[in-house]
Design a protein around this motif. Structure first.
Motif, PDB file in Angstrom:
ATOM      1  N   ILE A 134      53.706  46.591  49.026  1.00 31.93           N
ATOM      2  CA  ILE A 134      52.798  47.341  48.231  1.00 31.93           C
ATOM      3  C   ILE A 134      51.346  46.952  49.208  1.00 31.93           C
ATOM      4  O   ILE A 134      50.994  45.849  49.430  1.00 31.93           O
ATOM      5  CB  ILE A 134      52.425  46.595  46.677  1.00 31.93           C
ATOM      6  CG1 ILE A 134      53.764  47.038  45.966  1.00 31.93           C
ATOM      7  CG2 ILE A 134      51.292  47.440  45.985  1.00 31.93           C
ATOM      8  CD1 ILE A 134      54.046  46.153  45.001  1.00 31.93           C
ATOM      9  N   ILE A 135      50.774  48.113  49.251  1.00 31.47           N
ATOM     10  CA  ILE A 135      49.201  47.828  50.280  1.00 31.47           C
ATOM     11  C   ILE A 135      48.186  48.495  49.338  1.00 31.47           C
ATOM     12  O   ILE A 135      48.621  49.212  48.248  1.00 31.47           O
ATOM     13  CB  ILE A 135      49.386  48.531  51.398  1.00 31.47           C
ATOM     14  CG1 ILE A 135      49.657  50.093  51.229  1.00 31.47           C
ATOM     15  CG2 ILE A 135      50.509  47.986  52.505  1.00 31.47           C
ATOM     16  CD1 ILE A 135      49.195  50.833  52.519  1.00 31.47           C
ATOM     17  N   ASN A 136      47.011  48.058  49.499  1.00 33.72           N
ATOM     18  CA  ASN A 136      45.801  48.227  48.823  1.00 33.72           C
ATOM     19  C   ASN A 136      44.950  49.223  49.611  1.00 33.72           C
ATOM     20  O   ASN A 136      44.327  48.568  50.774  1.00 33.72           O
ATOM     21  CB  ASN A 136      45.090  47.316  48.275  1.00 33.72           C
ATOM     22  CG  ASN A 136      44.041  47.628  47.298  1.00 33.72           C
ATOM     23  OD1 ASN A 136      42.910  47.590  47.521  1.00 33.72           O
ATOM     24  ND2 ASN A 136      44.538  47.611  45.937  1.00 33.72           N
ATOM     25  N   LEU A 137      44.661  50.481  49.416  1.00 34.12           N
ATOM     26  CA  LEU A 137      43.962  51.221  50.042  1.00 34.12           C
ATOM     27  C   LEU A 137      42.655  51.974  49.274  1.00 34.12           C
ATOM     28  O   LEU A 137      43.100  51.808  47.953  1.00 34.12           O
ATOM     29  CB  LEU A 137      44.556  52.336  50.823  1.00 34.12           C
ATOM     30  CG  LEU A 137      45.484  51.921  51.969  1.00 34.12           C
ATOM     31  CD1 LEU A 137      46.033  53.131  52.698  1.00 34.12           C
ATOM     32  CD2 LEU A 137      44.863  50.873  52.855  1.00 34.12           C
ATOM     33  N   ASN A 138      41.905  52.680  49.866  1.00 31.17           N
ATOM     34  CA  ASN A 138      40.721  53.275  49.081  1.00 31.17           C
ATOM     35  C   ASN A 138      41.079  54.783  48.906  1.00 31.17           C
ATOM     36  O   ASN A 138      41.624  55.264  49.907  1.00 31.17           O
ATOM     37  CB  ASN A 138      39.261  52.982  49.648  1.00 31.17           C
ATOM     38  CG  ASN A 138      38.234  53.630  48.741  1.00 31.17           C
ATOM     39  OD1 ASN A 138      37.724  54.749  49.251  1.00 31.17           O
ATOM     40  ND2 ASN A 138      37.857  53.075  47.712  1.00 31.17           N
ATOM     41  N   ILE A 139      40.723  55.224  47.675  1.00 29.97           N
ATOM     42  CA  ILE A 139      40.808  56.950  47.734  1.00 29.97           C
ATOM     43  C   ILE A 139      39.488  57.405  47.256  1.00 29.97           C
ATOM     44  O   ILE A 139      38.719  56.675  46.591  1.00 29.97           O
ATOM     45  CB  ILE A 139      41.804  57.450  46.881  1.00 29.97           C
ATOM     46  CG1 ILE A 139      41.792  56.848  45.191  1.00 29.97           C
ATOM     47  CG2 ILE A 139      43.315  57.217  47.257  1.00 29.97           C
ATOM     48  CD1 ILE A 139      42.580  57.662  44.563  1.00 29.97           C
ATOM     49  N   ALA A 140      39.109  58.588  47.791  1.00 32.37           N
ATOM     50  CA  ALA A 140      37.811  59.107  47.326  1.00 32.37           C
ATOM     51  C   ALA A 140      38.026  60.760  47.339  1.00 32.37           C
ATOM     52  O   ALA A 140      37.826  61.309  48.601  1.00 32.37           O
ATOM     53  CB  ALA A 140      36.583  58.783  48.309  1.00 32.37           C
ATOM     54  N   HIS A 141      38.498  61.124  46.364  1.00 36.47           N
ATOM     55  CA  HIS A 141      38.658  62.626  46.539  1.00 36.47           C
ATOM     56  C   HIS A 141      38.565  63.301  45.172  1.00 36.47           C
ATOM     57  O   HIS A 141      38.701  62.870  44.042  1.00 36.47           O
ATOM     58  CB  HIS A 141      39.888  63.181  47.082  1.00 36.47           C
ATOM     59  CG  HIS A 141      41.038  62.611  46.744  1.00 36.47           C
ATOM     60  ND1 HIS A 141      41.779  61.508  46.927  1.00 36.47           N
ATOM     61  CD2 HIS A 141      41.767  62.831  45.418  1.00 36.47           C
ATOM     62  CE1 HIS A 141      42.848  61.092  46.168  1.00 36.47           C
ATOM     63  NE2 HIS A 141      42.833  62.114  45.234  1.00 36.47           N
ATOM     64  N   ASN A 142      38.648  64.739  45.252  1.00 35.83           N
ATOM     65  CA  ASN A 142      38.281  65.536  43.965  1.00 35.83           C
ATOM     66  C   ASN A 142      39.649  66.358  43.996  1.00 35.83           C
ATOM     67  O   ASN A 142      40.071  66.836  42.823  1.00 35.83           O
ATOM     68  CB  ASN A 142      37.172  66.432  44.202  1.00 35.83           C
ATOM     69  CG  ASN A 142      36.644  66.991  42.889  1.00 35.83           C
ATOM     70  OD1 ASN A 142      36.897  66.485  42.042  1.00 35.83           O
ATOM     71  ND2 ASN A 142      35.938  68.099  42.707  1.00 35.83           N
ATOM     72  N   ILE A 169      50.245  47.463  40.577  1.00 31.94           N
ATOM     73  CA  ILE A 169      49.936  45.921  41.109  1.00 31.94           C
ATOM     74  C   ILE A 169      51.749  45.545  41.487  1.00 31.94           C
ATOM     75  O   ILE A 169      51.785  44.851  42.099  1.00 31.94           O
ATOM     76  CB  ILE A 169      49.161  45.082  40.478  1.00 31.94           C
ATOM     77  CG1 ILE A 169      48.769  43.859  41.492  1.00 31.94           C
ATOM     78  CG2 ILE A 169      49.628  44.652  39.147  1.00 31.94           C
ATOM     79  CD1 ILE A 169      47.599  44.203  42.599  1.00 31.94           C
ATOM     80  N   GLU A 170      52.388  45.712  40.302  1.00 30.70           N
ATOM     81  CA  GLU A 170      53.769  45.382  40.466  1.00 30.70           C
ATOM     82  C   GLU A 170      54.711  46.321  41.440  1.00 30.70           C
ATOM     83  O   GLU A 170      55.863  45.858  41.351  1.00 30.70           O
ATOM     84  CB  GLU A 170      54.364  45.341  38.936  1.00 30.70           C
ATOM     85  CG  GLU A 170      54.071  43.719  38.462  1.00 30.70           C
ATOM     86  CD  GLU A 170      53.081  43.627  37.576  1.00 30.70           C
ATOM     87  OE1 GLU A 170      52.791  44.594  36.690  1.00 30.70           O
ATOM     88  OE2 GLU A 170      52.359  42.841  37.702  1.00 30.70           O
ATOM     89  N   GLY A 171      54.348  47.482  41.749  1.00 31.75           N
ATOM     90  CA  GLY A 171      54.872  48.706  42.294  1.00 31.75           C
ATOM     91  C   GLY A 171      55.649  49.369  41.436  1.00 31.75           C
ATOM     92  O   GLY A 171      56.346  50.261  42.035  1.00 31.75           O
ATOM     93  N   SER A 172      55.412  49.371  40.243  1.00 33.31           N
ATOM     94  CA  SER A 172      55.873  50.734  39.220  1.00 33.31           C
ATOM     95  C   SER A 172      55.225  52.035  39.549  1.00 33.31           C
ATOM     96  O   SER A 172      53.946  51.970  39.628  1.00 33.31           O
ATOM     97  CB  SER A 172      55.754  50.331  37.916  1.00 33.31           C
ATOM     98  OG  SER A 172      56.165  48.880  37.692  1.00 33.31           O
ATOM     99  N   ILE A 173      55.912  52.781  39.903  1.00 29.63           N
ATOM    100  CA  ILE A 173      55.621  54.360  40.144  1.00 29.63           C
ATOM    101  C   ILE A 173      55.569  55.139  38.670  1.00 29.63           C
ATOM    102  O   ILE A 173      56.468  55.261  38.451  1.00 29.63           O
ATOM    103  CB  ILE A 173      56.307  54.994  41.450  1.00 29.63           C
ATOM    104  CG1 ILE A 173      56.204  54.185  42.535  1.00 29.63           C
ATOM    105  CG2 ILE A 173      55.791  56.337  41.407  1.00 29.63           C
ATOM    106  CD1 ILE A 173      56.919  54.404  43.618  1.00 29.63           C
ATOM    107  N   ASN A 174      54.471  55.164  37.876  1.00 26.09           N
ATOM    108  CA  ASN A 174      54.506  56.015  36.896  1.00 26.09           C
ATOM    109  C   ASN A 174      53.346  56.441  36.517  1.00 26.09           C
ATOM    110  O   ASN A 174      52.209  56.684  37.483  1.00 26.09           O
ATOM    111  CB  ASN A 174      54.765  55.032  35.801  1.00 26.09           C
ATOM    112  CG  ASN A 174      53.865  53.665  35.672  1.00 26.09           C
ATOM    113  OD1 ASN A 174      52.730  53.977  35.973  1.00 26.09           O
ATOM    114  ND2 ASN A 174      54.298  52.485  35.749  1.00 26.09           N
TER     115      ASN A 174
END
Lengths: 226, 79
Positions: A134-142, A169-174
């Motif tokens: 699991i990685i943490n990145l930024n998003i900024a979009h419309n 944060i736990e990796g659950s995709i929902n």
């Protein structure tokens, strides 16, 4: 390794990605959209921003610019192409990547740090990431709400063409870990030859733990050791 | 020769803007509102006197730039 960053009127992540590339020892050149020749490149980056003010549809006008004809040629001959955010939207508009990026489901411009799960790392952009990490990145979009037809979605899933999905944060995709309504939480896709990656999150914003974190570095180092 | 191009999202594509406008109108008391979809309207003036040729040019504009055929559909009207 030689890289080129394409610059449009309205690009605003071009210098961030150039800095990230240069710090990681890429020999980078900035290429203006009106140019008709590409410098020798192993990697072409189409950066984030608001090319042409997002007129008509995000990325639609940039996709018809002079330099994109050369980018399309290079991409078809196997050159690595990375489109980030507006760059992803532009790649979709050129047809190099299939599908569409719709308005975010909640109608809001979303700017925040999100978690991503590495779903597939068997490609030149992600091989330095561990599968399922699991990685943490930024998003900024419309307009990051990825949509495609059923048969193409199946093709993406069957051929391991989805490198990242939004997760918690736990990796659950929902649904609650989906920031924009994207189909199956898709955050990025590859073409069939896996030499073109389009992604909404910004790896170039996460290359220095002093100002954010360094989770984006592996994407660029994967390319370096391709 | 003048034409109007009306671009709307395909039926199966979620139209969040249209949905919000629809809900707002309903909350304003317009109970007969059944469905609302939002789109784009483009007026184009062509130097071309043959309508058939002109329509073909507009078609080409739609397919090459104005419309994203994956998610949108369009109608051309002479005005």
């Amino acid at each position: 390794m030689n890289s080129s960053v394409i610059v449009f009127p309205g690009s605003n992540c071009d210098r961030d990605v150039a800095t990230a590339l240069t710090n990681l020892q890429f020999k980078n050149k900035m290429v203006w959209h009106k140019d008709s020749e590409l410098p020798k490149s192993d990697l072409i980056v189409i950066p984030g921003g608001f090319s042409y003010g997002d007129y008509l549809r995000s990325g639609a006008i940039a996709a018809k610019s002079n330099i994109l004809k050369e980018v399309i040629k290079a991409a078809k001959s196997g050159c690595l192409v990375l489109g980030i955010c507006n760059g992803f939207q532009i790649l979709i508009e050129t047809g190099l990547l299939q599908g569409a990026l719709l308005r975010n489901k909640n109608l809001k411009f979303v700017s925040k740090d999100i978690n991503l799960k590495i779903i597939n790392n068997e490609n030149k952009f992600c091989k330095n990431y561990k599968k399922n990490s699991i990685i943490n990145l930024n998003i900024a979009h419309n307009e990051g709400n990825y949509f495609t037809q059923k048969d193409h979605l199946k093709e993406l899933e069957d051929n391991n063409l989805i490198p990242f999905k939004y997760c918690d944060i736990e990796g659950s995709i929902n649904e609650s870990s989906n920031p924009n309504g994207s189909l199956n939480n898709i955050a990025g896709i590859l073409n069939n030859n896996k030499n073109i990656l389009g992604m909404m999150p910004h790896p170039e914003r996460m290359v220095n733990s002093l100002i954010s974190n360094s989770n984006g570095i592996e994407l660029f180092t994967s390319i370096l050791n391709k | 020769m003048k034409f109007a191009v009306i671009i709307t999202l395909k039926k199966d594509v979620l139209d969040p803007q249209g949905k919000v406008v629809e809900q707002t109108l309903q909350s304003m008391g317009i109970n007969s509102l059944k469905n609302l979809r939002q789109g784009k309207y483009i007026e184009i003036d062509l130097i071309e006197s043959d309508e058939k040729i002109a329509r073909n040019i507009i078609e080409e504009m739609c397919k090459k730039l104005l419309v994203n055929l994956i998610i949108e559909e369009y109608k051309i009207r002479k005005i």
